[in-house]
Design a protein around this motif. Structure first.
Motif, short mmCIF file in Angstrom:
data_model
loop_
_atom_site.label_atom_id
_atom_site.label_comp_id
_atom_site.label_asym_id
_atom_site.label_seq_id
_atom_site.Cartn_x
_atom_site.Cartn_y
_atom_site.Cartn_z
N ALA A 1 51.76 44.16 51.01
CA ALA A 1 53.96 44.85 49.93
C ALA A 1 54.07 45.58 51.16
N LEU A 2 53.03 46.99 51.17
CA LEU A 2 53.58 48.17 51.34
C LEU A 2 53.25 48.06 53.39
N ALA A 3 52.36 47.00 53.77
CA ALA A 3 52.06 47.19 55.36
C ALA A 3 53.24 46.33 55.14
N SER A 4 54.14 45.09 54.38
CA SER A 4 55.26 44.34 55.13
C SER A 4 56.52 45.25 55.49
N LEU A 5 56.35 46.45 54.71
CA LEU A 5 57.52 47.52 54.45
C LEU A 5 57.60 48.49 55.64
N PHE A 6 55.78 49.31 55.72
CA PHE A 6 55.86 50.03 56.54
C PHE A 6 54.92 50.07 57.65
N TRP A 7 54.43 48.94 57.82
CA TRP A 7 53.79 49.38 59.24
C TRP A 7 53.94 47.88 60.14
N PRO A 8 54.06 48.51 61.76
CA PRO A 8 53.06 49.94 61.73
C PRO A 8 54.12 50.91 61.60
N GLY A 9 53.79 52.36 61.04
CA GLY A 9 54.26 53.13 60.80
C GLY A 9 52.92 54.59 60.31
N PRO A 10 53.84 55.23 59.58
CA PRO A 10 52.86 56.59 59.02
C PRO A 10 52.76 56.66 58.42
N LEU A 11 52.23 55.39 57.45
CA LEU A 11 51.40 55.83 56.02
C LEU A 11 50.53 55.00 56.36
N THR A 12 49.14 55.81 55.97
CA THR A 12 48.05 55.41 55.65
C THR A 12 47.43 55.10 54.48
N MET A 13 46.97 54.05 53.99
CA MET A 13 46.35 53.53 52.69
C MET A 13 45.01 53.16 52.39
N VAL A 14 44.27 54.22 51.77
CA VAL A 14 42.72 54.43 51.61
C VAL A 14 42.41 53.12 50.03
N LEU A 15 41.23 52.28 51.08
CA LEU A 15 40.96 50.79 50.05
C LEU A 15 39.73 51.52 49.37
N LYS A 16 39.57 49.67 48.85
CA LYS A 16 37.51 50.29 49.33
C LYS A 16 36.94 49.24 50.32
N LYS A 17 36.15 50.19 50.52
CA LYS A 17 35.97 50.07 51.82
C LYS A 17 34.52 48.37 51.94
N SER A 18 34.71 47.98 53.08
CA SER A 18 34.25 46.70 53.53
C SER A 18 32.34 47.14 53.91
N PRO A 19 31.61 46.89 53.89
CA PRO A 19 30.39 47.54 54.55
C PRO A 19 29.66 47.65 56.43
N VAL A 20 31.07 46.74 56.62
CA VAL A 20 31.11 47.07 57.82
C VAL A 20 31.12 48.69 58.24
N VAL A 21 32.18 48.80 58.00
CA VAL A 21 32.33 50.05 58.08
C VAL A 21 31.28 51.69 57.85
N PRO A 22 31.07 52.04 58.71
CA PRO A 22 29.82 53.29 58.45
C PRO A 22 30.17 54.20 57.79
N ASP A 23 29.44 54.20 57.17
CA ASP A 23 29.29 56.02 55.89
C ASP A 23 29.71 57.28 57.33
N GLU A 24 29.64 57.57 58.21
CA GLU A 24 30.32 58.32 59.17
C GLU A 24 31.51 57.89 59.54
N VAL A 25 31.88 57.06 59.01
CA VAL A 25 33.82 57.55 59.33
C VAL A 25 34.24 57.79 57.94
N THR A 26 33.91 57.47 56.78
CA THR A 26 34.01 57.88 55.47
C THR A 26 33.55 58.52 54.85
N ALA A 27 32.81 59.84 55.18
CA ALA A 27 31.81 60.46 54.87
C ALA A 27 31.58 60.23 53.23
N GLY A 28 31.03 59.22 53.26
CA GLY A 28 29.73 58.48 52.04
C GLY A 28 30.26 58.06 51.25
N LEU A 29 32.35 58.02 51.58
CA LEU A 29 33.33 57.61 50.13
C LEU A 29 32.60 55.96 50.25
#
Ligand code: TXA
Ligand code: MG
Length: 350
Positions: free
Chosen positions: A88-116
């Protein structure tokens, strides 16, 4: 050497975009404009490229990056357990200046998320960013394209000032429109805005009525670990900045008096002001006043803020006195947040 290509935002040159996309795909670093600030992009799934971002910025590897994607379809590969509200937020505010923090999938390297185990994602609205993301067809991790702890860059010249010789390419698309970084919204807990931005809490509450703003005192300890960009000094100019809060008139009078006293002690003084503020001490040659715009137009104030801080640094002022631009809602929350962080506790109640 850092290559610079001037690109027309209204009609991005395809050869320039293809060149930038090729650099990203082979693990290089490309700075590009987004609607908020310039980002320093690298291939988000290439650990080696991501490490180069941290080296170029002098950024601690404990500070996670935002992954920029071209379309909502790219979200599924990077995040898991995506809550319905995110769509719902994506359809309202993307593209645009909103960043959403979500649970990461294993393909995202730890370097990107600082191990989170979470990942920050957004779709930027700037046409050059969009063209670049379309051409690369990869997710692009991009922090703001400044040296660590410097104000974020809102012009290509700011990027070059900080990173010339440290990155491969800058796409110069002119000044950015918003001027403060995206709103960071954590959806992996009860919804909380970790960093206020142009997508305001009021706007988010149309989808998530319970969303809260992370409080300052929390930001000082636990949240600083969770989102290290919340650390104070993060948005600071070189010269110590003091923030004056109170009514416009009382603030201007107090700044005028303090500026006068500092100049009398032989200091070079920078002032962050609105167009209508009057400073009788203005005549002094050791006084440098940056007028951000009309107090009534917070969009213009935000767009000019970081450029003004950098200009005062270039003038080698010894201290900066900044007025507040507060009203309780809208963009003023983001402006006030950045000024308070730059002030790192030096706040005067006028
Ligand atoms: O407007 C923007 O967001 C710009 C443009 C380039 O997109 N980017 C930007 O990136 O400001 P950066 O790295 O300067 O700030 C990213 C913020 C930091 O406060 C970081 O701690 C937070 O997002 N962040 C990133 N990943 C996170 C995560 N998994 N959980 C919590 N916070 C996160
Ligand atoms: Mg940053």
């Amino acid at each position: 050497m850092t290559e610079v290509l001037v690109v027309d935002a209204s009609d991005p040159d395809r050869a320039a975009i293809a060149h930038a996309a090729a650099i990203l795909r082979r693990g290089g670093l490309v700075a590009f404009p987004t609607e908020t600030v310039y980002g320093l992009g690298a291939h988000a799934l290439d650990r080696h490229a991501i490490r180069r971002i941290f080296e170029a910025k002098g950024r601690p590897s404990s500070d996670p990056l935002i992954v920029h994607i071209h379309g909502i379809a790219d979200l599924q590969a990077l995040a898991v357990d995506i809550p319905i509200e995110a769509h719902a937020l994506a359809s309202l505010f993307w593209p645009g200046p909103l960043t959403m923090v979500l649970k990461k999938s294993p393909v995202v390297p730890d370097e990107v998320t600082a191990g989170l185990d979470t990942v920050a994602i957004r779709i930027p609205a700037h046409p050059i960013a969009q063209a670049l993301l379309a051409a690369t067809a990869i997710p692009v991790a991009a922090p703001s394209a400044n040296l660590f702890s410097r104000p974020s860059p809102t012009r290509a010249s700011h990027v070059l000032h900080d990173l010339d010789g440290r990155i491969d390419l800058v796409l110069d698309g002119g000044p950015t429109a918003v001027g403060v970084e995206s709103t960071v919204l954590d959806l992996t807990t009860a919804p909380v805005v970790l960093r206020p931005g142009a997508v305001t809490l009021e706007m988010i509450r149309t989808v998530l009525p319970g969303a809260q703003l992370r409080q300052r005192h929390e930001a000082a300890d636990s949240a600083a670990m969770k989102s290290p960009g919340l650390l104070s000094r993060h948005y600071a100019p070189r010269a110590p900045l003091t923030l004056y809060e109170g009514s416009s008139r009382a603030v201007a009078e107090r700044i005028d008096a303090d500026a006068h006293a500092a100049v009398a002690r032989g200091l070079r003084v920078g002032i962050i002001a609105a167009n209508d503020d009057r400073f009788p001490a203005e005549a002094s040659r050791a006084l440098f006043i940056e007028r951000l715009g009309s107090e009534a137009d917070l969009n213009v104030i935000a767009a000019n803020l970081y450029d003004a801080l950098r200009r005062l640094d270039d003038l080698s002022v010894d201290l900066i006195l900044a007025r507040t631009f507060s009203s309780s809602s809208g963009l003023s929350v983001a402006i006030q947040d950045r000024l308070r962080r730059a002030a790192a506790g030096r706040i005067v109640h006028a």
